[in-house]
Motif scaffolding. Structure first.
Motif, PDB file in Angstrom:
ATOM      1  N   ALA A   1       0.831  -1.206   0.000  1.00 43.91           N
ATOM      2  CA  ALA A   1       0.000   0.000   0.000  1.00 43.91           C
ATOM      3  C   ALA A   1       0.866   1.257   0.000  1.00 43.91           C
ATOM      4  CB  ALA A   1      -0.937  -0.010   1.209  1.00 43.91           C
ATOM      5  N   CYS A   2       1.943   1.234   0.772  1.00 39.31           N
ATOM      6  CA  CYS A   2       2.866   2.375   0.797  1.00 39.31           C
ATOM      7  C   CYS A   2       3.493   2.590  -0.578  1.00 39.31           C
ATOM      8  CB  CYS A   2       3.962   2.175   1.838  1.00 39.31           C
ATOM      9  SG  CYS A   2       3.441   2.344   3.544  1.00 39.31           S
ATOM     10  N   LYS A   3       3.895   1.506  -1.210  1.00 39.78           N
ATOM     11  CA  LYS A   3       4.497   1.621  -2.538  1.00 39.78           C
ATOM     12  C   LYS A   3       3.496   2.169  -3.539  1.00 39.78           C
ATOM     13  CE  LYS A   3       8.068  -1.882  -1.977  1.00 39.78           C
ATOM     14  NZ  LYS A   3       8.552  -3.219  -2.338  1.00 39.78           N
ATOM     15  N   GLU A   4       2.251   1.688  -3.458  1.00 38.05           N
ATOM     16  CA  GLU A   4       1.217   2.173  -4.373  1.00 38.05           C
ATOM     17  C   GLU A   4       0.927   3.655  -4.152  1.00 38.05           C
ATOM     18  OE1 GLU A   4      -3.440   1.242  -5.392  1.00 38.05           O
ATOM     19  OE2 GLU A   4      -2.201  -0.387  -4.618  1.00 38.05           O
ATOM     20  N   ALA A   5       0.961   4.092  -2.888  1.00 35.47           N
ATOM     21  CA  ALA A   5       0.715   5.500  -2.571  1.00 35.47           C
ATOM     22  C   ALA A   5       1.943   6.365  -2.847  1.00 35.47           C
ATOM     23  CB  ALA A   5       0.300   5.642  -1.105  1.00 35.47           C
TER      24      ALA A   5
ATOM     25  N   THR B   1       4.619   6.407  -0.915  1.00 37.66           N
ATOM     26  CA  THR B   1       5.168   6.899   0.354  1.00 37.66           C
ATOM     27  C   THR B   1       6.184   5.951   0.973  1.00 37.66           C
ATOM     28  OG1 THR B   1       3.378   5.889   1.637  1.00 37.66           O
ATOM     29  CG2 THR B   1       3.049   8.159   0.892  1.00 37.66           C
ATOM     30  N   TYR B   2       6.437   4.802   0.334  1.00 39.93           N
ATOM     31  CA  TYR B   2       7.347   3.829   0.936  1.00 39.93           C
ATOM     32  C   TYR B   2       8.775   4.359   0.970  1.00 39.93           C
ATOM     33  CZ  TYR B   2      10.156  -0.211   1.931  1.00 39.93           C
ATOM     34  OH  TYR B   2      11.070  -1.048   2.501  1.00 39.93           O
ATOM     35  N   ARG B   3       9.375   4.221   2.137  1.00 37.10           N
ATOM     36  CA  ARG B   3      10.789   4.513   2.341  1.00 37.10           C
ATOM     37  C   ARG B   3      11.354   3.352   3.150  1.00 37.10           C
ATOM     38  NH1 ARG B   3       8.426   7.838  -0.123  1.00 37.10           N
ATOM     39  NH2 ARG B   3       8.646  10.078  -0.201  1.00 37.10           N
ATOM     40  N   PRO B   4      12.565   2.896   2.851  1.00 40.76           N
ATOM     41  CA  PRO B   4      13.128   1.758   3.598  1.00 40.76           C
ATOM     42  C   PRO B   4      13.170   1.982   5.116  1.00 40.76           C
ATOM     43  CG  PRO B   4      14.453   2.204   1.660  1.00 40.76           C
ATOM     44  CD  PRO B   4      13.442   3.318   1.764  1.00 40.76           C
ATOM     45  N   PHE B   5      13.323   3.230   5.539  1.00 44.69           N
ATOM     46  CA  PHE B   5      13.394   3.481   6.975  1.00 44.69           C
ATOM     47  C   PHE B   5      12.026   3.415   7.647  1.00 44.69           C
ATOM     48  CE2 PHE B   5      13.580   7.549   4.728  1.00 44.69           C
ATOM     49  CZ  PHE B   5      12.493   8.224   5.256  1.00 44.69           C
TER      50      PHE B   5
ATOM     51  N   TYR C   1      -0.627   4.997  12.936  1.00 46.50           N
ATOM     52  CA  TYR C   1       0.437   4.481  12.060  1.00 46.50           C
ATOM     53  C   TYR C   1       0.061   4.620  10.595  1.00 46.50           C
ATOM     54  CZ  TYR C   1       3.298   2.651  15.827  1.00 46.50           C
ATOM     55  OH  TYR C   1       4.121   2.543  16.918  1.00 46.50           O
ATOM     56  N   TRP C   2      -1.213   4.350  10.260  1.00 46.44           N
ATOM     57  CA  TRP C   2      -1.656   4.526   8.864  1.00 46.44           C
ATOM     58  C   TRP C   2      -1.376   5.962   8.424  1.00 46.44           C
ATOM     59  CZ3 TRP C   2      -2.516   0.447   6.060  1.00 46.44           C
ATOM     60  CH2 TRP C   2      -3.136  -0.687   6.566  1.00 46.44           C
ATOM     61  N   ARG C   3      -1.709   6.920   9.301  1.00 48.74           N
ATOM     62  CA  ARG C   3      -1.472   8.341   8.975  1.00 48.74           C
ATOM     63  C   ARG C   3       0.015   8.618   8.773  1.00 48.74           C
ATOM     64  NH1 ARG C   3      -4.811  10.117  13.586  1.00 48.74           N
ATOM     65  NH2 ARG C   3      -6.922  10.065  12.792  1.00 48.74           N
ATOM     66  N   ASP C   4       0.825   8.128   9.706  1.00 46.84           N
ATOM     67  CA  ASP C   4       2.268   8.386   9.640  1.00 46.84           C
ATOM     68  C   ASP C   4       2.902   7.809   8.385  1.00 46.84           C
ATOM     69  OD1 ASP C   4       2.087   9.714  12.039  1.00 46.84           O
ATOM     70  OD2 ASP C   4       2.941   8.096  13.235  1.00 46.84           O
ATOM     71  N   LEU C   5       2.339   6.708   7.895  1.00 43.87           N
ATOM     72  CA  LEU C   5       2.874   6.074   6.694  1.00 43.87           C
ATOM     73  C   LEU C   5       2.286   6.665   5.410  1.00 43.87           C
ATOM     74  CD1 LEU C   5       2.891   2.391   7.952  1.00 43.87           C
ATOM     75  CD2 LEU C   5       4.896   3.820   7.487  1.00 43.87           C
ATOM     76  N   GLY C   6       1.406   7.664   5.561  1.00 48.10           N
ATOM     77  CA  GLY C   6       0.813   8.309   4.398  1.00 48.10           C
ATOM     78  C   GLY C   6      -0.284   7.493   3.754  1.00 48.10           C
TER      79      GLY C   6
ATOM     80  N   GLY D   1      -2.687  11.930   6.001  1.00 50.00           N
ATOM     81  CA  GLY D   1      -1.306  11.485   6.140  1.00 50.00           C
ATOM     82  C   GLY D   1      -0.534  11.626   4.847  1.00 50.00           C
ATOM     83  N   LEU D   2      -1.179  11.298   3.733  1.00 52.08           N
ATOM     84  CA  LEU D   2      -0.533  11.437   2.434  1.00 52.08           C
ATOM     85  C   LEU D   2      -0.223  12.892   2.136  1.00 52.08           C
ATOM     86  CD1 LEU D   2       0.445  10.083  -0.150  1.00 52.08           C
ATOM     87  CD2 LEU D   2      -1.886  10.261  -1.042  1.00 52.08           C
TER      88      LEU D   2
END
Length: 119
Positions: A13-17, A19-23, A84-89, A94-95
């Protein structure tokens, strides 16, 4: 659902949005664990009858009507997960915090591209 499955879904989901970062891996794993526990609390709630209000007898022997503790735990886990959903965008707000341009529609204007190429 198991933690590993949740972690994969969250990461996807993060990748699709975008917002994914390895950290973010620690946050993703923590959210996955919260969601696994939330699912367990929901299952327990359903197995115990799924009643939102239950009778509770206190140490003095008085019986009162209270919120089902399993439902309270499920709700608390949901609220924790939402943070957490918000923090991950992974919510609109969050996004927007992570990347304001991610919510804007990207339009390709050939004339604007041509003008930009002239500079």
């Amino acid at each position: 659902m198991k933690k590993k499955t949740w972690a994969k879904k969250i990461k996807d989901a993060c990748k699709e949005a975008g917002t994914y970062r390895p950290f973010f891996e620690n946050s993703i794993n923590t959210l996955a664990e919260i969601l696994e526990k939330r699912d367990e609390a929901e299952e327990f709630y359903k197995e115990s009858g799924g009643k939102p209000i239950v009778e509770y007898t206190n140490k003095n022997g008085s019986t009162n009507m209270v919120k089902n503790p399993a439902l309270v735990v499920w709700d608390d886990m949901n609220k924790s997960a939402l943070n957490y959903w918000r923090d991950l965008g992974l919510t609109p707000a969050g996004l927007k915090k992570i990347d304001d341009t991610a919510l804007q529609k990207k339009e390709s204007n050939p004339f604007a591209q041509m003008l930009a190429g002239l500079q």
